[in-house]
Design a protein around this motif. Structure first.
Motif, short mmCIF file in Angstrom:
data_model
loop_
_atom_site.label_atom_id
_atom_site.label_comp_id
_atom_site.label_asym_id
_atom_site.label_seq_id
_atom_site.Cartn_x
_atom_site.Cartn_y
_atom_site.Cartn_z
N HIS A 141 70.78 73.32 26.04
CA HIS A 141 69.51 73.41 25.32
C HIS A 141 68.44 72.66 26.11
O HIS A 141 68.73 71.96 27.08
CB HIS A 141 69.64 72.82 23.92
CG HIS A 141 70.14 71.41 23.94
ND1 HIS A 141 71.50 71.11 23.93
CD2 HIS A 141 69.50 70.21 24.02
CE1 HIS A 141 71.66 69.81 23.98
NE2 HIS A 141 70.47 69.23 24.04
N GLU A 142 67.19 72.80 25.66
CA GLU A 142 66.08 72.11 26.30
C GLU A 142 65.00 71.83 25.26
O GLU A 142 64.92 72.51 24.24
CB GLU A 142 65.51 72.95 27.45
CG GLU A 142 65.10 74.34 27.03
CD GLU A 142 64.99 75.31 28.19
OE1 GLU A 142 63.95 76.00 28.26
OE2 GLU A 142 65.94 75.40 29.00
N THR A 143 64.18 70.82 25.51
CA THR A 143 63.08 70.50 24.61
C THR A 143 62.09 71.66 24.58
O THR A 143 61.84 72.30 25.61
CB THR A 143 62.38 69.20 25.05
OG1 THR A 143 63.36 68.15 25.10
CG2 THR A 143 61.28 68.82 24.07
N ALA A 144 61.48 71.90 23.41
CA ALA A 144 60.68 73.12 23.24
C ALA A 144 59.28 72.86 22.70
O ALA A 144 58.69 73.71 22.06
CB ALA A 144 61.41 74.09 22.32
N PHE A 145 58.70 71.65 22.97
CA PHE A 145 57.26 71.51 22.70
C PHE A 145 56.50 72.51 23.57
O PHE A 145 55.52 73.10 23.14
CB PHE A 145 56.79 70.09 23.01
CG PHE A 145 57.18 69.06 21.98
CD1 PHE A 145 56.72 69.17 20.68
CD2 PHE A 145 58.00 68.00 22.32
CE1 PHE A 145 57.08 68.22 19.73
CE2 PHE A 145 58.35 67.06 21.38
CZ PHE A 145 57.90 67.16 20.07
N ALA A 146 56.97 72.66 24.80
CA ALA A 146 56.43 73.68 25.71
C ALA A 146 57.59 74.55 26.15
O ALA A 146 58.67 74.05 26.46
CB ALA A 146 55.77 73.03 26.93
#
Length: 621
Positions: free
Chosen positions: A541-546
């Protein structure tokens, strides 16, 4: 360096060039590895012609590079080769006659080519295109399935269908393209309904399914989409639309990802040509995201008489993986008219007269484009900007930013406080909802109000760096907790690999919340159910603010901010910008260098394949 094959001086020269390109980041390790492996096989087949081997090695590297860029095949012309391998005097070694003389290169007609080996040739030449064998077979499988199904004539009670369409689509003065699309889908075994945002693709398919159910109440229907997020959105849209039509309660309320629909296992798909899907009608949304291998698997798994209805925007970005199948099916960029016979039949069903072409191809009868956006009104800058971008019209696009209030061109020091302040303002309500312990449903809705999109993964304007900057901004503003832990309330994450045991799929977005004293990640399933999962159980997974524009496909947000670098890069194309603009429902903001923006509007995604030519080639041409 010890060579794994017999290398002549000219072959060593080519190998050194490839190794230099690898060190410079111009090619990938897999490109070089494939080229070396092919030379081994060619020499094992008895070829010791230096010129042929050198050209083959370069061509093998180039076709691998083309695949890495989403191309199904490599077009063997100087312009294409120089775009892939710029500045090399060695490209003259790639000769079509020389390649055709190689043992591992076949013409695609015999699976036991390459010296009579039981192994099919790795490379195949077809009409000046160079394929890896696997992708040539995918393309041929899909084309064969399409031509067979396009020739089918489903049994339809036309009197009942006409009555259904009149009731489901009340007559209008202007041509009702939703009605035309529904009629076409009912009359054909394969149909493509394409259109931009807000043109009513889901409304259309809901009503056409009702028309089919009035023909056959026991019709077995499956709804699917490429990602979990897109499947969830499809479920939401169908649920809201089906209650307003007769027979709507017979439409299923669950959507599948394509992997789940086909029954993915580590050993392959459960459903295939020898074991077809148990459905009479399969509807797939967001079809622009489907790559060539998946589309070939889907067609192969359909029951012989089953209908397939594909929904999507032909002008959006193509799939992340190989191919641009929806654009090929629609011959995107070109307008086609149906045949005279089909136009007359559609007029009988709908009452609307259509232009027709004396010379047409079967695919033209199965594609209908929806043209009126119900989301964007005449005073919508988003709609106008999307049209200007889609046409590559830089002047009109620039004017839109100055004439409409829902689109904004940002600068590093814009009057509104800079793009960073815009980000803080955009995520403020979402972060406050998390801090104040609002309901999970409210938090998910709050997150969908604003989204930052980027074109790149790496670099100062890539997703990784921008996500770090946004976390710092929100923490400094007191909207996120100041902690060194990667797991904190308010962190949004996007799944990047499917996990069938957990029911999490590439593209699913989760929100980190504090639950019973522990961090848990909140997800909504494709069936609309909410669930909490421990961070330690999540797949990649990855951070998704952007998120990248590619990752945003299948999603919609009230407000969208697109961040592009000052300097243009090849990934920034008209399709990417159009996709970003059309993720926004109420407001679009863009920060970009003028040259980057203009160059991006002038660049189109070009993915070589033989499918489009084969489908749209007129007889005797």
């Amino acid at each position: 360096m010890t060579q794994p094959f017999s290398a002549s001086p000219v072959l060593n020269t080519v190998l050194r060039q490839l190794e230099d390109w690898l060190a410079a980041g111009q090619i990938r390790a897999i490109d070089l590895q494939l080229a070396r492996q092919i030379i081994r096989w060619e020499q094992d087949a008895g070829n010791d012609d230096d010129a042929q081997l050198a050209g083959l090695m370069l061509a093998a590297c180039a076709v691998s590079m083309a695949l890495g860029r989403g191309q199904v095949c490599l077009t063997l012309d100087d312009a294409t080769l120089r775009r892939l391998l710029p500045g090399s005097s060695l490209l003259a070694l790639i000769s079509l006659p020389q390649l055709q003389a190689c043992r591992v290169v076949g013409d695609g007609t015999d699976p036991t080519e390459a010296g009579g080996s039981a192994q099919a040739p790795l490379l195949i030449l077809q009409q000046g295109r160079l394929y890896l064998h696997r992708y040539f077979r995918y393309e041929q499988t899909l084309y064969g399935q399409l031509t067979t199904r396009l020739a089918l004539q489903p049994a339809v009670d036309e009197t009942r269908l006409r009555d259904s369409l009149t009731r489901l689509f009340p007559p209008q003065d202007a041509t009702d393209w939703q009605c035309i699309a529904a009629a076409s889908a009912c009359l054909h075994s394969v149909s493509v309904i394409t259109g931009g945002p807000g043109t009513g693709k889901t409304t259309t398919v809901t009503r056409l399914l009702c028309a089919l159910l009035e023909q056959t109440p026991e019709l077995r229907i499956a709804l699917a989409a490429p990602t979990g997020k897109a499947a969830a959105r499809m479920t939401e849209s169908i649920l809201s639309a089906r209650n307003s039509v007769s027979a709507g309660d017979l439409i299923p309320t669950q959507s599948y990802t394509l992997h789940r629909l086909l029954g993915w296992t580590p050993d392959g798909f459960r459903y295939h040509a020898g074991r077809p899907l148990p459905y009479d009608c399969v509807v797939v949304d967001e079809a622009s995201m489907i790559d060539l291998p998946m589309m070939a698997h889907l067609f192969s798994a359909l029951a012989p008489q089953a209908r397939l209805i594909l929904l999507g925007d032909r002008d959006q970005l193509s799939s992340v993986e190989v191919g641009s199948v929806l654009a090929d099916l629609c011959d995107s960029g070109t307008e086609h008219l149906p045949s005279v016979a089909t136009a007359q039949r559609l007029q009988t069903m709908t009452g609307y007269a259509l232009e027709a072409a004396e010379a047409s191809v079967p695919m033209a009868d199965s594609v209908v484009q929806l043209r009126h956006s119900h989301r964007f009104s005449v005073d919508s800058g988003i709609g106008e900007l999307a049209r200007a971008v889609n046409q590559g019209n830089f002047r009109v696009a620039s004017d839109v930013f100055t004439q409409y209030r829902d689109v904004h061109w940002l600068t590093e020091a814009t009057d509104a406080g800079g793009w960073e302040q815009q980000v803080i303002n955009g995520y403020r309500a979402y972060c406050q909802a998390v801090k104040e312990g609002e309901s999970p449903e409210f938090i998910l809705q709050a997150f969908d109000q604003f989204q930052v999109l980027v074109a790149l993964r790496q670099g100062p304007w890539g997703a990784e760096v921008i996500n770090q900057r946004i976390r710092t901004l929100l923490t400094s503003a007191g909207l996120l907790p100041a902690t060194a832990s990667p797991w904190y309330p308010g962190r949004p994450v996007m799944i990047s690999h499917n996990d069938y045991d957990l029911g999490l799929f590439n593209g699913d977005i989760g929100i980190t919340l504090s639950h019973d004293g522990h961090e848990r990640v909140l997800f909504r399933s494709s069936a609309g159910q909410l669930r909490m999962i421990s961070p330690g159980r999540l797949p990649a997974h990855e951070t998704a603010f952007a998120m990248t524009v590619h990752k945003s496909q299948g999603s919609e947000f009230s407000r969208v901010m697109l961040l592009l670098p000052r300097t243009w890069q090849s990934v920034i194309t008209r399709e990417l910008i159009y996709t970003a603009v059309t993720r926004a429902k109420k407001e679009f903001l863009c920060l970009a260098g003028d040259a980057c923006w203009q160059t991006g509007l002038n660049q189109r995604v070009e993915r070589a394949s033989g499918l489009r030519d084969a489908l749209w080639r007129l007889p005797d041409n």
